[in-house]
Motif scaffolding. Sequence first.
Motif, PDB file in Angstrom:
ATOM      1  N   LEU A  17     -12.583   5.753 -14.115  1.00  0.00           N
ATOM      2  CA  LEU A  17     -12.188   4.355 -14.259  1.00  0.00           C
ATOM      3  C   LEU A  17     -13.388   3.417 -14.210  1.00  0.00           C
ATOM      4  CD1 LEU A  17      -8.923   4.411 -12.141  1.00  0.00           C
ATOM      5  CD2 LEU A  17      -9.132   4.401 -14.640  1.00  0.00           C
ATOM      6  N   ALA A  18     -14.387   3.757 -13.407  1.00  0.00           N
ATOM      7  CA  ALA A  18     -15.604   2.944 -13.351  1.00  0.00           C
ATOM      8  C   ALA A  18     -16.341   2.990 -14.684  1.00  0.00           C
ATOM      9  CB  ALA A  18     -16.513   3.424 -12.226  1.00  0.00           C
ATOM     10  N   PRO A  52      -9.212  -2.064 -15.544  1.00  0.00           N
ATOM     11  CA  PRO A  52      -8.577  -3.038 -14.652  1.00  0.00           C
ATOM     12  C   PRO A  52      -7.950  -2.362 -13.424  1.00  0.00           C
ATOM     13  CG  PRO A  52      -7.323  -2.814 -16.697  1.00  0.00           C
ATOM     14  CD  PRO A  52      -8.588  -2.019 -16.867  1.00  0.00           C
ATOM     15  N   LEU A  53      -7.818  -1.056 -13.439  1.00  0.00           N
ATOM     16  CA  LEU A  53      -7.282  -0.303 -12.301  1.00  0.00           C
ATOM     17  C   LEU A  53      -8.374   0.083 -11.301  1.00  0.00           C
ATOM     18  CD1 LEU A  53      -4.926   2.083 -14.307  1.00  0.00           C
ATOM     19  CD2 LEU A  53      -4.280   0.044 -13.009  1.00  0.00           C
ATOM     20  N   THR A  92      -7.949   1.481  -7.360  1.00  0.00           N
ATOM     21  CA  THR A  92      -8.328   2.876  -7.151  1.00  0.00           C
ATOM     22  C   THR A  92      -9.458   2.985  -6.133  1.00  0.00           C
ATOM     23  OG1 THR A  92      -7.640   3.349  -9.414  1.00  0.00           O
ATOM     24  CG2 THR A  92      -9.001   5.009  -8.330  1.00  0.00           C
ATOM     25  N   ALA A  93     -10.377   2.034  -6.158  1.00  0.00           N
ATOM     26  CA  ALA A  93     -11.485   2.047  -5.193  1.00  0.00           C
ATOM     27  C   ALA A  93     -10.968   1.930  -3.763  1.00  0.00           C
ATOM     28  CB  ALA A  93     -12.473   0.930  -5.504  1.00  0.00           C
ATOM     29  N   LYS A  94      -9.906   1.155  -3.561  1.00  0.00           N
ATOM     30  CA  LYS A  94      -9.329   1.023  -2.218  1.00  0.00           C
ATOM     31  C   LYS A  94      -8.791   2.356  -1.725  1.00  0.00           C
ATOM     32  CE  LYS A  94      -8.172  -3.850  -2.677  1.00  0.00           C
ATOM     33  NZ  LYS A  94      -7.112  -4.851  -2.819  1.00  0.00           N
ATOM     34  N   VAL A  95      -8.116   3.093  -2.593  1.00  0.00           N
ATOM     35  CA  VAL A  95      -7.573   4.400  -2.220  1.00  0.00           C
ATOM     36  C   VAL A  95      -8.704   5.410  -2.046  1.00  0.00           C
ATOM     37  CG1 VAL A  95      -5.994   6.248  -2.894  1.00  0.00           C
ATOM     38  CG2 VAL A  95      -5.412   3.874  -3.403  1.00  0.00           C
ATOM     39  N   ALA A  96      -9.676   5.392  -2.945  1.00  0.00           N
ATOM     40  CA  ALA A  96     -10.809   6.310  -2.844  1.00  0.00           C
ATOM     41  C   ALA A  96     -11.617   6.042  -1.576  1.00  0.00           C
ATOM     42  CB  ALA A  96     -11.702   6.201  -4.081  1.00  0.00           C
TER      43      ALA A  96
END
Length: 153
Positions: free
Chosen positions: A99-100, A105-106, A110-114
């Motif tokens: 995604l990076a 836009p996700l 996703t970074a919060k979960v990762a």
Amino acid sequence: MDRRELIGALGAATAAGLSGKALAQHDPAHDHHHHHSGKASVASTPHMKLIASTSTCISTGEVCREHCIRLLSEGDKGMGDCAKAVSQMLALCTALQSLAAQNSPLLVATAKVALEGCNRCADACKPHVDHHAECKACFDACQDCIKACRTLT
């Protein structure tokens, strides 16, 4: 080239500090089933540091997970939590890296979960850092990825 080779190549190129044009350039005027003979380079993205940190997390995590599995197979049940946490971190960091690269836009969600996955992995590795180099490397990589995720969250 399979997905793992591509991720490895992207990580290696990122670590080497390469930048450049798109990985594959398409010229519709030459769309006659010809193969591109030019050199591939890593596309510029605003998230190169995050991509590099996830790449390191993935590569060290793969080694750590294999180490845990080997020790588990030898009867060391103390590596179970570490194996589970690193497996989950690998899934999350693989998604985050993709995604990076897309500037999706996700990405922030996703970074919060990762970030949570890397924290759990680091916590599981921490008791082993003085005994296993694989766990120490994974712990350190997770700490770097946590810092990179925090810049987005």
